[in-house]
Motif scaffolding. Structure first.
Motif, mmCIF file in Angstrom:
data_model
loop_
_atom_site.group_PDB
_atom_site.id
_atom_site.type_symbol
_atom_site.label_atom_id
_atom_site.label_comp_id
_atom_site.label_asym_id
_atom_site.label_seq_id
_atom_site.Cartn_x
_atom_site.Cartn_y
_atom_site.Cartn_z
ATOM 1 N N UNK A 26 0.811 -1.213 0.018
ATOM 2 C CA UNK A 26 0.016 -0.078 0.041
ATOM 3 C C UNK A 26 0.891 1.340 -0.182
ATOM 4 N N UNK A 27 2.161 1.165 -0.028
ATOM 5 C CA UNK A 27 2.994 2.429 -0.210
ATOM 6 C C UNK A 27 3.297 3.062 1.152
ATOM 7 N N UNK A 28 3.085 2.173 2.246
ATOM 8 C CA UNK A 28 3.120 2.910 3.744
ATOM 9 C C UNK A 28 4.442 2.843 4.075
ATOM 10 N N UNK A 29 4.732 3.614 4.946
ATOM 11 C CA UNK A 29 5.973 3.313 5.899
ATOM 12 C C UNK A 29 6.012 1.919 6.594
ATOM 13 N N UNK A 30 7.223 1.548 6.401
ATOM 14 C CA UNK A 30 7.503 0.034 7.227
ATOM 15 C C UNK A 30 8.301 0.032 8.580
ATOM 16 N N UNK A 31 7.902 -0.766 9.255
ATOM 17 C CA UNK A 31 8.436 -1.233 10.504
ATOM 18 C C UNK A 31 9.749 -1.809 10.499
ATOM 19 N N UNK A 32 10.462 -1.667 9.219
ATOM 20 C CA UNK A 32 11.876 -2.153 8.939
ATOM 21 C C UNK A 32 12.807 -2.012 10.032
ATOM 22 N N UNK A 33 13.056 -0.786 10.428
ATOM 23 C CA UNK A 33 14.175 -0.340 11.657
ATOM 24 C C UNK A 33 14.151 -1.185 12.759
ATOM 25 N N UNK A 34 12.879 -1.886 13.019
ATOM 26 C CA UNK A 34 12.631 -2.598 14.281
ATOM 27 C C UNK A 34 12.324 -4.106 14.146
ATOM 28 N N UNK A 35 12.418 -4.445 12.823
ATOM 29 C CA UNK A 35 12.442 -5.888 12.434
ATOM 30 C C UNK A 35 13.709 -6.469 12.151
ATOM 31 N N UNK A 36 14.078 -6.658 10.852
ATOM 32 C CA UNK A 36 15.306 -6.936 10.287
ATOM 33 C C UNK A 36 16.270 -5.868 10.547
ATOM 34 N N UNK A 37 15.727 -4.657 10.435
ATOM 35 C CA UNK A 37 16.798 -3.677 10.675
ATOM 36 C C UNK A 37 17.204 -3.666 12.403
ATOM 37 N N UNK A 38 16.064 -3.785 13.038
ATOM 38 C CA UNK A 38 16.447 -3.818 14.728
ATOM 39 C C UNK A 38 17.385 -5.182 14.861
ATOM 40 N N UNK A 39 17.366 -6.206 14.333
ATOM 41 C CA UNK A 39 18.114 -7.179 14.295
ATOM 42 C C UNK A 39 19.523 -6.977 14.199
ATOM 43 N N UNK A 40 19.804 -6.395 12.801
ATOM 44 C CA UNK A 40 21.074 -5.630 12.589
ATOM 45 C C UNK A 40 21.560 -4.694 13.685
ATOM 46 N N UNK A 41 20.876 -3.947 14.278
ATOM 47 C CA UNK A 41 21.290 -2.923 14.955
ATOM 48 C C UNK A 41 21.651 -3.739 16.329
ATOM 49 N N UNK A 42 21.026 -4.651 17.028
ATOM 50 C CA UNK A 42 21.518 -5.055 18.067
ATOM 51 C C UNK A 42 22.699 -6.119 18.003
ATOM 52 N N UNK A 43 22.778 -6.832 16.716
ATOM 53 C CA UNK A 43 23.940 -7.661 16.588
ATOM 54 C C UNK A 43 25.114 -6.934 16.319
ATOM 55 N N UNK A 44 24.859 -5.673 15.779
ATOM 56 C CA UNK A 44 26.258 -4.799 15.530
ATOM 57 C C UNK A 44 26.500 -4.422 16.949
ATOM 58 N N UNK A 45 25.760 -4.166 17.953
ATOM 59 C CA UNK A 45 26.313 -3.671 19.135
ATOM 60 C C UNK A 45 27.206 -4.869 19.954
ATOM 61 N N UNK A 46 26.667 -6.085 19.596
ATOM 62 C CA UNK A 46 27.318 -7.358 20.060
ATOM 63 C C UNK A 46 28.463 -7.987 19.470
ATOM 64 N N UNK A 47 28.658 -7.451 18.179
ATOM 65 C CA UNK A 47 29.809 -7.883 17.486
ATOM 66 C C UNK A 47 29.397 -9.426 16.654
ATOM 67 N N UNK A 48 28.255 -9.425 16.413
ATOM 68 C CA UNK A 48 27.640 -10.575 15.836
ATOM 69 C C UNK A 48 27.219 -10.341 14.511
ATOM 70 N N UNK A 49 27.632 -11.355 13.637
ATOM 71 C CA UNK A 49 27.295 -11.183 12.041
ATOM 72 C C UNK A 49 25.717 -11.860 11.793
ATOM 73 N N UNK A 50 24.999 -10.939 11.157
ATOM 74 C CA UNK A 50 23.546 -11.292 10.590
ATOM 75 C C UNK A 50 23.483 -10.846 9.119
ATOM 76 N N UNK A 51 24.005 -11.744 8.294
ATOM 77 C CA UNK A 51 23.957 -11.422 6.842
ATOM 78 C C UNK A 51 22.697 -11.487 6.060
ATOM 79 N N UNK A 52 22.016 -12.483 6.555
ATOM 80 C CA UNK A 52 20.654 -12.418 6.101
ATOM 81 C C UNK A 52 19.745 -11.238 6.271
#
Length: 313
Positions: A268-294
Motif C-alpha cells: 500500500x506504499x506505507x511506511x515500514x517497521x523495518x528498523x525494528x524488525x530485520x533492521x532492529x536485528x542488525x542494530x542489536x547484532x552490531x552492538x554485540x559484534x555478531x554477524x547477521x548477513x541474512x
C-alpha cells in the motif's frame, strides 16, 4: 477496568472492542477518518467469531484527553512509540500501568526510557486483523491471543485484573489470554517468527506458502530466524538452539496465503517497521559484534521503501 487503547488499528481496535463488549470502560485514541467514524458509529469488528461493536463516542483524538485509567494498551506503529511514551507519563503518575502489544523487542526498551520500569508490563499478541475502512476492523481467522506479565516475574493485582477482563471477553469463543512468568523470553520467541515472516514475505513479495515451498527461500526463512535466535541468546535470553527449526515447522502449519503487516504496508506504499524488525536485528547484532548477513541483506533490499514509496530523481 478502565482501559485506554492507544492506536485503534487491527490489534488495538480488535482487542479494545472485545474488552468494551465485555463491560469494561474502554477509550480509544485514534485519528483522522477512523476517529470520526468511531465517534459517529462506534468501532465495528467483523470476524469469523461474530460481529462486535464498541459504542459510539468511545474515542478521543489525543492521550491528553484521557480520563483516569487503570491500564493503557499501546498498539501504535513502532515509530510513534517514543512520542506516545512521553505523553503517557501523567497517566502513569496517576497510577496507570502500560502494556505494549506492538511488534518486536525494542518497544518496552523505548517505553522504559520515559516511564518507571515497574509501570511497564511485557506483552505480546497473536492475531491477524486490519482496518478495512474507517470504523471497521476485519479479523482474519480465529486466532486472537494475548500473553502478558511483569518483568519482575510477579503476578501483580493489575495483571490478574486484566487477565480476568480478557477471560470475560472470551466468554463466546473470544480472546485467549494468559500471564507469563517469563515474558521477555516469550516476546523474543514471537520476534524470531515475526522477523522471518515479515522479512521473507516483504522482500519476496509473496505469501508464506510461496516462501516455504521453494527450497532456497525456505532456507532463507530458516536462516533469518536462526540469526534472531543467536542475537537473543547473546542478549541473555534463554532461547533453545533449535528454536528456528521449531518456528520453520510452525510456518508449515500456516495458511498458504498468510502474509505480514509489513508486506501489507509495502503493497500500500506505507511506511515500514523495518528498523525494528530485520533492521532492529542488525542494530542489536552490531552492538554485540555478531554477524547477521541474512537480516542485513533484507534491511538493505527494503531500505528504499522504509518511508513509503521511494523517491525518484
Amino acid at each position: 477496568m478502565r482501559i485506554a487503547i492507544v492506536g485503534a488499528g487491527g490489534v488495538g481496535g480488535y482487542f479494545g472492542t472485545r474488552l468494551a463488549v465485555a463491560g469494561n470502560d474502554v477509550t480509544f485514541v485514534a485519528r483522522g477518518r477512523h476517529l470520526e467514524a468511531i465517534r459517529r458509529d462506534g468501532l465495528e469488528i467483523r470476524s469469523p467469531l461474530g460481529a462486535f461493536r464498541a459504542p459510539a463516542n468511545s474515542a478521543v483524538a489525543s492521550i491528553s484527553e484521557l480520563g483516569p485509567v487503570d491500564l493503557v494498551i499501546v498498539a501504535v506503529k513502532l515509530w510513534d512509540t517514543d512520542d506516545v511514551a512521553a505523553q503517557l507519563r501523567p497517566a502513569v503518575d496517576r497510577g496507570a500501568r502500560v502494556i505494549s502489544l506492538q511488534n518486536g523487542v525494542h518497544k518496552d526498551m523505548i517505553l522504559r526510557r520515559h516511564l518507571p520500569h515497574e509501570a511497564v508490563l511485557g506483552g505480546a499478541c497473536y492475531i491477524s486483523a486490519f482496518i478495512q475502512e474507517p470504523g471497521i476492523i476485519t479479523h482474519n481467522g480465529t486466532l486472537q491471543k494475548v500473553v502478558f506479565g511483569d518483568y519482575q516475574q510477579e503476578q501483580t493485582p493489575l495483571a490478574r485484573a486484566f487477565l480476568a477482563a480478557c477471560h470475560a471477553a472470551c466468554h463466546a469463543a473470544g480472546i485467549e489470554a494468559e500471564i507469563s512468568s517469563d515474558i521477555e523470553r516469550l516476546i523474543w520467541e514471537k520476534f524470531v517468527f515475526l522477523v522471518g515472516l515479515s522479512a521473507t514475505t516483504t522482500a519476496i513479495r509473496q505469501p508464506i506458502g510461496a516462501v516455504r515451498t521453494h527450497p532456497r527461500s525456505r532456507v532463507l526463512l530458516r536462516d533469518l530466524m536462526a540469526e534472531v535466535v543467536a542475537v537473543g541468546q547473546a542478549s541473555g535470553v534463554q532461547l533453545d538452539e533449535k528454536f528456528a527449526d521449531d518456528r520453520l515447522a510452525f510456518c508449515d502449519t500456516l495458511p498458504a496465503d498468510m502474509t505480514s503487516s509489513m508486506h501489507n504496508d509495502l503493497e500500500h506504499g506505507n511506511r515500514l517497521e523495518l528498523p525494528w524488525l530485520s533492521g532492529g536485528v542488525v542494530e542489536l547484532a552490531t552492538r554485540m559484534g555478531i554477524s547477521v548477513p541474512r537480516n542485513q541483506a533484507v534491511a538493505d533490499i527494503l531500505a528504499p521503501y522504509e518511508l513509503g514509496v521511494p523517491a525518484m530523481d
